[in-house]
Design a protein around this motif. Structure first.
Motif: not given
Length: 252
Positions: A57, A60, A63, A88-89, A92, A111, A115, A199, A202, A206
């Motif tokens: 998390t 995203f 970003i 961000a998507a 992801a 994950t 990050t 996604a 994300a 984002g």
């Protein structure tokens, strides 16, 4: 579903009026609560259904924050938030394609590791390209604009969660969480569903990051890629009951 939406709109109406009678401190606290409401709700939509413990998390969120910091002056407020969600998507989708075949502790660790990799990549890019680390935000919207935007994102996250959990996409994610192999035998494209769900969370993270970045006059990778944002999102989702049946995952 109607009852859920009535409750949502009632709470949203109360939150909408808060800036008109609340103190600066109350509005600031409400803004933070709305931020985590959007993050935790979107996180639980995918992770609570599929039982994939994502710790990405903060990646995203960061970003989205950097997209907003870089593009707000030229793009405008809503365009910067939309672009933050979109990038961000996209990240992801790439990340999910690489790690969503794993589960349990391995997925959580990867994950989190990705990050940190993104944070260090942004730091390296800042040092090499700009010669410094961090960004000064020269264009900052009014307080009420930020508040209403984050409130809208929180309401949208809850509304999407209510709808998705009852449609075929949400049922497919729940099927993956219950028994992924059985879901595959029933014709569910589990890889596509997992990437799509990843996604989706994300995009919300984002967008929230892009909206919240303007709360600081100066941002840097350490601030917006803070892993505690991801940890707190998970804890709020679990404690609030947004994610269920997590015992086997946490014990893995």
């Amino acid at each position: 579903m109607k009852r859920d939406f009535l409750i949502l709109f009632a709470l949203a109406g109360w939150a909408l009026a808060l800036p008109h009678y609340g103190s600066e401190f109350a509005v600031s606290m409400a803004l933070t609560c709305l931020m985590y409401a959007a993050l935790a709700t979107s996180w639980s939509l995918f992770c609570g259904s599929t039982r994939y413990l994502s710790l990405a998390t903060s990646a995203f969120f960061g970003i989205g924050a950097y997209v907003s910091a870089l593009g707000l002056e030229s793009l405008g407020w809503f365009a910067a938030i939309g672009l933050g969600a979109l990038i961000a998507a996209a990240v992801a989708v790439v990340m999910g394609a690489a790690v969503l075949h794993l589960r349990g502790t391995c997925f959580a660790v990867l994950t989190f590791g990705m990050t940190e990799l993104i944070r260090h990549a942004i730091t390296y890019w800042e040092k090499q390209v700009t010669g410094t680390v961090g960004r000064v935000l020269t264009v900052v919207p009014e307080r009420d604009t930020i508040y209403l935007t984050v409130l809208g994102l929180a309401v949208l996250a809850v509304a999407v969660s209510i709808v998705v959990r009852r449609n075929r996409f949400g049922l497919a994610m729940a099927g993956i969480g219950a028994d992924e192999q059985r879901a595959q035998t029933l014709g569910v494209n589990t890889r596509l569903v997992k990437i799509g769900g990843f996604a989706l969370i994300a995009a919300f993270a984002g967008a929230v990051g892009a909206a919240m970045s303007v709360r600081w006059t100066y941002i840097d990778p350490v601030t917006v890629f803070n892993p505690f944002i991801g940890f707190q999102t998970v804890l709020i989702a679990l404690i609030g009951g947004a994610a269920t049946l997590w015992g086997p995952v946490l014990a893995a």
